[in-house]
Each structure stands twice: as structure tokens, then as C-alpha cells.
Design a protein around this motif. Structure first.
Motif, short mmCIF file in Angstrom:
data_model
loop_
_atom_site.label_atom_id
_atom_site.label_comp_id
_atom_site.label_asym_id
_atom_site.label_seq_id
_atom_site.Cartn_x
_atom_site.Cartn_y
_atom_site.Cartn_z
N PRO A 90 0.83 -1.22 0.00
CA PRO A 90 0.00 0.00 0.00
C PRO A 90 0.86 1.25 0.00
CG PRO A 90 0.19 -0.86 2.23
CD PRO A 90 0.94 -1.82 1.34
N LEU A 91 0.30 2.32 -0.54
CA LEU A 91 1.00 3.60 -0.59
C LEU A 91 0.72 4.40 0.68
CD1 LEU A 91 0.30 4.50 -4.32
CD2 LEU A 91 2.23 3.23 -3.35
N ASP A 92 1.41 5.51 0.82
CA ASP A 92 1.25 6.35 2.01
C ASP A 92 0.13 7.37 1.78
OD1 ASP A 92 1.50 7.82 4.29
OD2 ASP A 92 3.46 8.69 3.79
N LEU A 93 -1.03 7.11 2.38
CA LEU A 93 -2.17 8.03 2.24
C LEU A 93 -2.26 9.00 3.41
CD1 LEU A 93 -5.00 5.61 1.00
CD2 LEU A 93 -3.17 6.72 -0.30
N SER A 94 -1.31 8.99 4.30
CA SER A 94 -1.39 9.83 5.49
C SER A 94 -1.09 11.29 5.16
CB SER A 94 -0.40 9.34 6.55
OG SER A 94 0.94 9.49 6.10
N THR A 95 -1.61 12.17 5.99
CA THR A 95 -1.37 13.60 5.83
C THR A 95 -1.71 14.29 7.16
OG1 THR A 95 -1.83 15.51 4.40
CG2 THR A 95 -3.71 14.13 4.99
N LYS A 96 -1.75 15.60 7.14
CA LYS A 96 -2.13 16.37 8.34
C LYS A 96 -3.30 17.26 7.98
CE LYS A 96 0.80 17.75 11.41
NZ LYS A 96 1.89 18.43 12.18
N LEU A 97 -4.38 17.17 8.76
CA LEU A 97 -5.56 18.01 8.58
C LEU A 97 -5.96 18.60 9.92
CD1 LEU A 97 -7.78 15.78 6.22
CD2 LEU A 97 -6.37 17.75 5.58
N PHE A 98 -6.28 19.87 9.92
CA PHE A 98 -6.68 20.58 11.13
C PHE A 98 -5.66 20.37 12.25
CE2 PHE A 98 -10.60 19.69 8.77
CZ PHE A 98 -11.10 20.98 8.65
N ASP A 389 -5.83 4.77 -3.39
CA ASP A 389 -4.55 4.06 -3.40
C ASP A 389 -4.21 3.60 -4.82
OD1 ASP A 389 -2.45 2.64 -1.57
OD2 ASP A 389 -3.15 1.06 -2.91
N ARG A 390 -5.19 3.05 -5.51
CA ARG A 390 -4.96 2.58 -6.88
C ARG A 390 -4.67 3.75 -7.82
NH1 ARG A 390 -9.65 0.65 -7.70
NH2 ARG A 390 -9.21 -1.36 -6.75
N ALA A 391 -5.42 4.84 -7.66
CA ALA A 391 -5.21 6.01 -8.52
C ALA A 391 -3.81 6.56 -8.36
CB ALA A 391 -6.26 7.08 -8.21
N MET A 392 -3.33 6.64 -7.12
CA MET A 392 -1.99 7.15 -6.88
C MET A 392 -0.93 6.22 -7.47
SD MET A 392 -2.51 8.64 -3.00
CE MET A 392 -0.75 8.65 -2.68
N GLY A 393 -1.16 4.91 -7.32
CA GLY A 393 -0.22 3.96 -7.90
C GLY A 393 -0.14 4.08 -9.40
N LEU A 394 -1.30 4.21 -10.04
CA LEU A 394 -1.33 4.35 -11.49
C LEU A 394 -0.75 5.69 -11.95
CD1 LEU A 394 -4.82 2.77 -12.19
CD2 LEU A 394 -2.61 1.85 -12.90
N LEU A 395 -0.91 6.72 -11.12
CA LEU A 395 -0.32 8.03 -11.44
C LEU A 395 1.20 8.02 -11.29
CD1 LEU A 395 -2.70 10.69 -9.85
CD2 LEU A 395 -1.93 10.64 -12.22
N VAL A 397 2.73 8.12 -8.03
CA VAL A 397 3.13 8.88 -6.83
C VAL A 397 2.92 8.00 -5.61
CG1 VAL A 397 2.63 11.12 -7.85
CG2 VAL A 397 0.83 9.94 -6.61
N ASP A 398 3.82 8.10 -4.64
CA ASP A 398 3.74 7.18 -3.51
C ASP A 398 3.27 7.81 -2.21
OD1 ASP A 398 5.91 8.69 -2.77
OD2 ASP A 398 7.28 7.01 -2.52
N SER A 399 2.91 9.12 -2.26
CA SER A 399 2.45 9.78 -1.04
C SER A 399 1.53 10.94 -1.40
CB SER A 399 3.64 10.30 -0.22
OG SER A 399 4.28 11.38 -0.90
N ILE A 400 0.78 11.37 -0.40
CA ILE A 400 -0.10 12.54 -0.59
C ILE A 400 0.74 13.78 -0.87
CG2 ILE A 400 -1.82 14.02 0.50
CD1 ILE A 400 -2.83 11.23 -0.27
N GLU A 401 1.87 13.90 -0.19
CA GLU A 401 2.72 15.07 -0.40
C GLU A 401 3.23 15.13 -1.84
OE1 GLU A 401 3.09 17.70 1.59
OE2 GLU A 401 1.53 16.62 2.69
#
Length: 432
Positions: A90-98, A389-395, A397-401
Motif C-alpha cells: 500500500p501507498l502512504d495516504l497519510s497527511t495532516k488536517l486541522f 490508493d490505486r489512482a496514486m499507484g497508477l499516477l 506517486v507514492d504519497s499525498i505530499e
């Protein structure tokens, strides 16, 4: 008027629920197991809900042009993928919100009266937010109290309280105090709903909260036995944050009398000051770059781009179309949330690439809630999480950043054809 709840029928029916409820929900659960995407989830919600309640969930205002624009605008955005990026799931979907670290960049948008759709209501949504370590946002017109949410979510879990500027400011200040005591560190002021949109499906369906007992509504209730049993076999829902001693039907007039269509930037400035510097302050319902800058000037820290899901001013622009201009106006360091039209993980990826820090989903999780309570909400989150996750992999990119920093190279706007807007976004019941 004498009603089943005034006769306390729920006190009797609840004893039969362990037997009756599984039988009535058997078909709904079977449908839910076969769900592949959010469009499928919508059909499950339609099959289980009273017609009037589904109409309320599904509708937009007037001709529902903005409702359709919100969704179709995403089809006008191309994704220009990189290849041979060497990524493994799996890719890194983590980020910071609020100001909080979260595992996914999307969360459930606040909605009034979750128990209208399913008796598990806000508690089901909070439980799924905990499971996904995502932001939880509670509406000020919730049917569940702060204290009940606190039993599901820890004090430190990222929690956001959505508010309006009530005419009774003492009530609002009391809600602020209660929210902070239960760990709600962030606040979001909704500013695009002071005037109520013309939702014609609700008028045609005779929407009342809770349902009235006309012959036509009783007929529709018989066609939705799983929803009707939940409604009759449980205590009548209340707007738990405002007056927990009155049922929803008694409070409807109170709520309408408290919404203040005349509130202004001065009122918003007062509200920001009263919340204080204890946590992030979002303004929800921004459509213009000038308003975004003004909101920052008076102390808001987060800009929430929204047109209320196409439920207010019809023919307002699609939120994804105005996002880049708002990002340019506020600069790179201001947090931006976007909602409106999200039905796919690719939609979330496009929003992040075009300038959003996070995405709020409304209809997708509410379809899930209506279709199967907590299980349905979890299904909605799982679908979108896997698709993102799939969209990012196909694009490539491995992270939200990386998705955000490379966004202008990964997505581009193009004109769409009618063929683009067909497919899973449509069903026999119309556009989702």
C-alpha cells in the motif's frame, strides 16, 4: 397529534427487534455485500430508505444543475500518469488536517440528523472515523451528543465541530464550551446555508421531520420495512446538542427560528474571537477568492471550498473548477478543504492535485449509512480508500505530499464529451 412514539410503541417493539430486524435487513445486507462502487451504494440506500428520506439525501436545489456540475466537472480533468515509478502497495495516504496527523486525506462532511437515515446515526460514522484514523466532524444539528461521541472517540482523536451563527448567542457559547470539554479542538462555520435552498424533490415528497402520517407516507413506509422498523422500534430522534428534552418534530420550529439569514462578516468575526486560538477555525462554503482572503483576514485558518453539495444556489460553479483560483489567492501555506461531487478515489486525487489539502465527502458515506449503518459507512470509506490508493499507484506517486507537489504536472483540464459523463455515475434512478 397522536403518533406511535407518543403512544410509546417503541417500548414494545424493541423487545422484538432481535428477531424482526435481521429478517427485515436480510436483503439490504445481501445487496450491500455486492457493492462495487459508490453508485452501487446509492442504489442500496434507495432500496432501503423511505422515499421521502432518500429524496432529502439525494436532492439538489431547483433544476439540480450544480448537483450535476459538481460531479461532471471531475470528468473534464485528465490524469497524466508517470510510468516505471517502482511503487508497491500500500501507498502512504497519510497527511495532516486541522493540525492532526491522519491516515487518509478525506473525511465525512457534517450532516444534520444522521439518525434520520439509520438508527446507528452519528455513532456509526464516528466508529468508522476511528477505524480509519480520519477527522470526525459533528454537525450542530446532530442527533447524537458530544458526550456520546466521546464514548467512541478518544479525547485526542481529530474532531471538528460544525456550527451556524444562531440568534441565541448564549446557546452557541454553551455549545463551544461543551465541544471543547469533549476534545473538539477545531471549529467550522457554515456560511452558505443562511437562506434555505429550494429543494423541489423535498416539496414533492412532502418532507417532514420526522415523517408525517398521511396515507401516502404510510404507503411509502410499508415499501421500506427495514427503515420503518428502525424508526418505530427506537426512541424518536432529537437534536441532541440543542434541546435534548424535545423530539425532533418539536424542535424543527426552534431550529428554523434560530438560523439567522442576516448574519454577516461582523458576526463571523465575533464567532472566531469567541472560539479563540484553541484550535483551527474553518469557514465552510467559500466560492470566491476574495471571500477566502477576507476570511483569513478576520482569523479563519482553513478555507473550506463548498457549494453545499449543490443544495443551495443552483447554477453555482462546481467546486473543483474554482479550487485553483482560491489556492492561488490564499497562497501555498493555507489549509484548504474541498467538498462537492466526490464519488471516486480518482476525484479525491484530482482535488489534492489541484490544491486541496483534504476532501470532505457527503453523499457517499450517507448512502452507506442509509444502506447498512456502520457496515455501510465502512464500505464507503473502504471503496474510496482503495480507489485512491490505486489512482496514486497508477499516477506514479507514492504519497499525498508527492501528489500535491506534482499536481500541476499530473492533472490538466480539458473539455468533456457527453460520453465522458456516462457510466457508473448514472443508474436507473438518474445521476448520482
Amino acid at each position: 397529534m397522536m403518533t406511535p412514539h407518543s403512544l410509546r410503541v417503541d417500548k414494545v417493539l424493541k423487545h422484538f427487534s432481535p428477531i424482526v430486524r435481521p429478517l427485515l435487513n436480510f436483503r439490504a445486507e445481501r445487496r450491500l455485500e455486492k457493492v462495487v462502487n459508490i453508485a452501487d451504494l446509492r442504489l442500496c440506500a434507495e432500496s432501503r430508505l423511505h422515499k421521502m428520506i432518500f429524496g432529502y439525501l439525494d436532492t439538489g436545489s431547483d433544476d439540480e444543475i450544480s448537483l450535476r456540475r459538481n460531479k461532471d466537472a471531475f470528468t473534464e480533468i485528465e490524469m497524466h500518469f508517470k510510468v516505471l515509478a517502482g511503487l508497491a502497495p500500500p501507498l502512504d495516504l497519510s497527511t495532516k488536517l486541522f493540525g492532526k496527523n491522519v491516515d487518509i486525506p478525506f473525511f465525512a462532511s457534517p450532516c444534520a440528523g444522521n439518525r434520520m437515515f439509520h438508527n446507528e446515526g452519528e455513532l456509526a460514522v464516528a466508529s468508522v472515523a476511528k477505524e480509519n484514523n480520519s477527522v470526525y466532524c459533528l454537525s450542530s444539528v446532530s442527533t447524537t451528543s458530544f458526550e456520546q461521541i466521546r464514548q467512541v472517540l478518544s479525547h485526542d482523536h481529530p474532531k471538528l465541530f460544525q456550527v451556524y451563527v444562531w440568534k441565541d448567542r448564549d446557546l452557541l457559547l454553551e455549545l463551544f464550551q461543551r465541544a471543547k470539554q469533549q476534545g473538539f479542538e477545531s471549529m467550522a462555520l457554515t456560511v452558505d446555508a443562511a437562506w434555505y435552498g429550494n429543494r423541489e424533490r423535498d416539496i414533492r415528497n412532502g418532507l417532514t421531520v420526522p415523517p408525517s402520517y398521511t396515507m401516502s407516507q404510510i404507503y411509502e413506509a410499508l415499501k421500506a420495512p427495514a427503515w420503518t422498523w428502525d424508526f418505530l422500534a427506537n426512541p424518536v430522534f432529537k437534536y441532541a446538542l440543542i434541546r435534548d428534552d424535545l423530539p425532533a418534530e418539536s424542535l424543527a420550529h426552534f431550529v428554523n427560528s434560530q438560523l439567522n439569514p442576516a448574519f454577516s462578516w461582523d458576526d463571523a468575526s465575533w464567532l472566531v474571537k469567541e472560539w479563540g486560538d484553541t484550535g483551527p477555525r474553518a469557514i465552510k462554503g467559500i466560492c470566491r477568492p476574495t471571500d477566502a482572503r477576507k476570511a483569513l483576514d478576520i482569523g479563519f485558518t482553513t478555507i473550506w471550498v463548498s457549494n453545499h453539495g449543490g443544495r443551495q444556489l443552483d447554477t453555482s460553479p462546481a467546486t473543483i473548477d474554482i479550487l485553483p483560483a482560491i489556492r492561488k489567492a490564499v497562497g501555498p501555506n493555507v489549509e484548504i478543504i474541498l467538498d462537492g461531487g466526490i464519488q471516486r478515489g480518482t476525484d479525491i486525487a484530482k482535488a489534492l492535485a489541484l490544491g486541496a489539502d483534504g476532501v470532505a465527502i457527503g453523499k457517499p458515506y450517507l448512502y452507506g449509512l442509509a444502506a447498512g449503518g456502520r457496515h455501510g459507512v465502512a464500505k464507503a470509506f473502504s471503496i474510496l480508500r482503495k480507489e485512491l490508493d490505486r489512482a496514486m499507484g497508477l499516477l506514479g506517486v507514492d504519497s499525498i505530499e508527492e501528489l500535491k507537489s506534482d499536481g500541476d504536472r499530473l492533472v490538466q483540464k480539458r473539455g468533456c464529451s457527453m460520453r465522458d459523463t456516462q457510466g457508473a455515475r448514472y443508474s436507473h434512478a438518474g445521476l448520482i
